[in-house]
Design a protein around this motif. Structure first.
Motif, short mmCIF file in Angstrom:
data_model
loop_
_atom_site.label_atom_id
_atom_site.label_comp_id
_atom_site.label_asym_id
_atom_site.label_seq_id
_atom_site.Cartn_x
_atom_site.Cartn_y
_atom_site.Cartn_z
N UNK B 31 0.77 -1.19 0.11
CA UNK B 31 0.03 -0.17 0.01
C UNK B 31 0.90 1.22 -0.10
N UNK B 35 -0.55 12.41 0.48
CA UNK B 35 -1.25 13.23 1.42
C UNK B 35 -0.87 14.73 1.15
N UNK B 43 -3.61 16.10 7.65
CA UNK B 43 -3.17 15.55 6.64
C UNK B 43 -4.45 15.00 5.87
N UNK B 50 -3.56 0.17 -3.47
CA UNK B 50 -3.34 -0.95 -2.81
C UNK B 50 -2.25 -1.99 -3.04
N UNK B 90 3.10 14.72 1.40
CA UNK B 90 3.62 13.63 2.05
C UNK B 90 3.40 12.43 1.33
N UNK B 94 2.80 1.32 3.49
CA UNK B 94 2.57 0.24 4.57
C UNK B 94 2.36 -1.24 4.17
N UNK B 96 -0.26 -4.43 4.84
CA UNK B 96 -1.38 -4.77 5.80
C UNK B 96 -0.70 -5.83 6.59
N UNK B 101 -5.17 -6.69 8.83
CA UNK B 101 -5.55 -5.54 9.76
C UNK B 101 -4.69 -4.31 9.26
N UNK B 102 -5.35 -3.20 9.92
CA UNK B 102 -4.88 -1.93 9.64
C UNK B 102 -3.38 -2.01 10.49
N UNK B 103 -2.50 -1.31 9.63
CA UNK B 103 -1.17 -1.15 10.06
C UNK B 103 -0.58 0.09 10.11
N UNK B 104 0.18 0.68 10.66
CA UNK B 104 0.74 1.98 10.86
C UNK B 104 1.45 2.24 9.45
N UNK B 105 1.36 3.48 9.00
CA UNK B 105 2.11 3.93 7.76
C UNK B 105 3.43 4.49 8.07
N UNK B 107 6.31 7.16 6.75
CA UNK B 107 6.22 8.41 5.99
C UNK B 107 7.59 8.75 5.39
N UNK B 108 7.51 9.50 3.98
CA UNK B 108 8.65 10.29 3.92
C UNK B 108 8.73 11.57 4.42
N UNK B 109 9.88 12.46 3.92
CA UNK B 109 10.17 13.64 5.03
C UNK B 109 9.43 14.51 4.17
#
Lengths: 114, 116
Positions: B31, B35, B43, B50, B90, B94, B96, B101-105, B107-109
């Motif tokens: 995924x 943003x 955000x 996906x 941004x 991530x 799954x 299940x939902x998992x944290x993302x 991020x780039x800078x």
């Protein structure tokens, strides 16, 4: 409607003082909850997450958060802040399935008073 | 550690230009997300993907498109840049959970884009 509210836009605390950042959410199903931190000029870093189980979760950098279902809250706390904690903090909520979107709050900017 | 790399930290473009923002992740994540971040708005999700060649509109897709030809790369395209697209962008990725299940993302800078 699904939403996340961080009522405090900007908070200033003295170094060494305790901190609590508020987060309230509205979500129809069992929420997955996250706190992220964004230091200046950088992306977001995960501090902690709540999926299930113990409602008090520990994260990195000495942060913790407590999930209170009855209050629809997931407040972030730290017993003693350091100058390096100055950053923007985002609360986020999503559903259990990876197909559900993550909804972010508008953020709370934390300043540290020397 | 997961690394999400956005090709530019700062970018200045002119109104009407076609703008490409590139994002690459090195952890084989299925995924990926784009943003935009604006003061007081947090955000807001523009588009997400996906998997390769898949894309879904987020909350504010107007004026944007995306491309995901390879798993590691997710490009955001401003077809004809306008001044109201000046923002911080941004990228995140991530995978799954094993139970979907939902998992944290991760991020780039970010890319701070200015449209003049």
């Amino acid at each position: 409607a699904q939403s996340v509210t961080q009522p405090d836009i900007h908070i200033t605390v003295s170094e060494g003082a305790s901190l609590e950042l508020r987060c309230n959410y509205s979500y129809g199903a069992t929420p997955y909850l996250f706190w992220y931190v964004q230091s200046p000029g950088q992306g977001l870093q995960l501090l902690l997450k709540y999926f299930s189980g113990d409602t008090l979760v520990q994260g990195i950098k000495g942060f913790e958060a407590e999930f209170k279902r009855s209050q629809s809250s997931f407040n972030l706390r730290k017993p003693s802040v350091h100058w390096s904690d100055a950053a923007e903090y985002f609360c986020a909520v999503g559903g259990r399935s990876s197909a559900s979107k993550i909804i972010f709050g508008s953020g709370t900017r934390l300043s540290i008073r020397p | 550690d997961v690394k999400v790399t956005q090709s530019s930290r700062y970018l200045v473009k002119r109104t009407g230009e076609k703008v490409f923002l590139e994002c690459v992740q090195d952890m084989d994540h299925e995924n990926m997300f784009w943003y935009r971040q604006d003061p007081g708005l947090g955000l807001r999700l523009i588009y997400f993907s996906y998997d390769v060649k898949m894309k879904e509109k987020g909350d504010i897709p107007e004026g944007y498109s995306v491309s995901r030809e390879k798993k590691e790369r997710f490009s955001l395209i401003l077809e004809s840049a306008s001044t109201n697209q000046t923002s911080m962008y941004l990228c995140a990725s991530r995978t799954p959970g094993t139970d979907n299940s939902n998992q944290p993302q991760h991020f780039g800078d970010g890319t701070r884009l200015s449209i003049l």
